[in-house]
Design a protein around this motif. Structure first.
Motif, mmCIF file in Angstrom:
data_model
loop_
_atom_site.group_PDB
_atom_site.id
_atom_site.type_symbol
_atom_site.label_atom_id
_atom_site.label_comp_id
_atom_site.label_asym_id
_atom_site.label_seq_id
_atom_site.Cartn_x
_atom_site.Cartn_y
_atom_site.Cartn_z
ATOM 1 N N SER A 30 -13.217 11.916 -11.044
ATOM 2 C CA SER A 30 -13.809 12.391 -9.790
ATOM 3 C C SER A 30 -14.680 11.274 -9.214
ATOM 4 O O SER A 30 -15.225 10.447 -9.958
ATOM 5 N N ASP A 82 -10.785 16.461 -7.434
ATOM 6 C CA ASP A 82 -11.489 16.718 -6.182
ATOM 7 C C ASP A 82 -12.399 17.929 -6.387
ATOM 8 O O ASP A 82 -11.919 19.057 -6.509
ATOM 9 N N PHE A 116 -12.211 15.038 0.064
ATOM 10 C CA PHE A 116 -10.978 14.302 0.314
ATOM 11 C C PHE A 116 -10.314 14.811 1.593
ATOM 12 O O PHE A 116 -10.305 16.010 1.857
ATOM 13 N N TYR A 149 -5.582 12.033 -0.141
ATOM 14 C CA TYR A 149 -4.762 12.523 -1.256
ATOM 15 C C TYR A 149 -3.453 11.730 -1.330
ATOM 16 O O TYR A 149 -3.043 11.265 -2.399
#
Length: 299
Positions: free
Chosen positions: A103, A134, A143, A148
Motif C-alpha cells: 500500500s 488500495d 487510486f 490502477y
C-alpha cells in the motif's frame, strides 16, 4: 501465483509488554489453515504492520510461512520510505512468501506520480508477485482507475485490492466490468471492506481480501463458497447474517472490533493492539461481545 477465493488477514497479537505474541499468532495461522482458506495475508492493516519494526515484521513473515502448511502466504511490505519498503520486501522474500502486499503509506500526501514511481521501483527488484493494496481509509491516498491500469501493467503485479464496490448489485457489476477492461487479463480483482464481500464476489471479483476471514474463517468461507458455486442469493444471505458485525465495523473500524472478537473467543490475550491504539471498552466492547455470542461464538 493467482489469488482467488478467500485471502484471510489475521491479527498480529501483541503481549501486554508490546511484543509479538508468537504462540497466539501461530494459533491464528493454524486455525486458518485448518479451515481451508485460499491464502494467508499477515501484516496487512489488520496485522498492524505499520506499528512493527523491521525484525518483528520479518519474524512474523517467517513464522507464517513455517506454519502455513503449503497455503500461500502474502505479507505487507508498506512503509513511508521506499528504502524501507525494499528492505521489507527483501526480508519477505527470504522468509519464503508467495507474494507481497504493498500500500502507498505516507506522512506527506502522495501524488499519483509518487505512487506509480513507488510500485515501479519495487517491482523492478521483486522475485515474487505483488498485490496492490488500495486502502484510502488508512493511507489517505485514493487510486484513480487509470492509475490502477498503469500499475497493473508493471511486471509481477498479479492482483488489485479495491476498497469495496457499490451496494447496488447492478452498479457493482458495472464497476467490476469497467475495471476488468482496464486491467491485464492475468491480474485478478479483489474486493475488501468486509460488508462488500458478498456483493463484490457476486459482481465478478476473484478474491475477497477479508478481515473477518483472519479470525472467523468459517463464516467468511460460507460467503465465498456460495459465491463460487454461483449461489448469489446464498452469499448475500450468509453476509446479511453478519450485518450486526458489519455495522460494528462501520462504527468502530474493523481492527478494533476484530481484536475484541479474538480476545473474547480466547484466541489472543487482551489487550492485543499496539499502543497507542486503544481497544474498545465499556458498552462498546460489551456490544461486540453480545453480537459474537448471538452469532454463535465462532459465527
Amino acid at each position: 501465483m493467482t489469488f482467488t477465493g478467500l485471502s484471510a488477514f489475521p491479527l498480529t497479537p501483541l503481549t501486554a509488554e508490546g511484543e509479538v505474541d508468537e504462540p497466539a499468532f501461530v494459533g491464528l495461522i493454524d486455525r486458518l489453515v485448518a479451515a481451508g482458506v485460499d491464502s494467508l495475508s499477515p501484516l496487512g492493516s489488520t496485522g498492524s504492520y505499520a506499528y512493527l519494526h523491521r525484525e518483528e515484521r520479518a519474524r512474523v513473515a517467517r513464522t507464517a510461512v513455517a506454519h502455513a502448511g503449503g497455503v500461500p502466504v502474502m505479507v505487507g511490505i508498506g512503509s513511508p520510505r521506499t528504502r524501507d519498503v525494499l528492505a521489507h520486501a527483501e526480508d519477505a522474500q527470504e522468509a519464503g512468501v508467495s507474494a507481497v502486499l504493498l500500500s502507498p503509506v505516507s506522512y506527506q500526501p502522495l501524488t499519483p506520480e509518487d505512487v506509480f514511481g513507488l510500485y515501479e521501483e519495487v517491482t523492478r527488484v521483486l522475485s515474487v508477485p505483488l498485490v496492490v493494496y488500495d486502502n484510502p481509509g488508512t493511507t489517505r491516498f485514493t487510486f484513480t482507475d487509470e492509475l490502477y491500469g498503469a500499475v497493473a501493467e508493471l511486471p509481477g503485479v498479479v492482483s488489485i485490492k479495491i476498497p469495496g464496490v457499490p451496494v447496488d448489485p447492478a452498479e457493482a457489476r458495472e464497476r467490476v466490468a469497467r475495471l476488468r477492461g482496464l486491467l491485464p487479463g492475468h491480474v485478478t480483482l479483489g474486493v475488501s471492506g468486509d460488508p462488500f464481500g458478498a456483493t463484490g464476489l457476486n459482481a465478478g471479483c476473484d478474491v475477497w481480501y477479508s478481515v473477518l476471514g483472519g479470525t472467523l474463517p468459517e463464516a467468511a468461507l460460507a460467503i465465498v463458497d456460495a459465491a463460487r458455486a454461483g449461489d448469489a442469493a446464498g452469499a448475500v444471505t450468509a453476509s446479511e447474517r453478519l450485518r450486526p458485525l458489519w455495522d460494528l465495523f462501520t462504527a468502530h473500524g474493523s481492527l478494533r472490533v476484530i481484536a475484541v472478537v479474538a480476545e473474547h473467543l480466547g484466541l489472543v490475550r487482551g489487550p492485543s493492539l499496539p499502543s497507542p491504539l486503544r481497544g474498545l471498552t465499556g458498552k462498546e466492547r460489551a456490544r461486540v461481545v453480545s453480537v459474537v455470542d448471538a452469532l454463535g461464538g465462532g459465527a
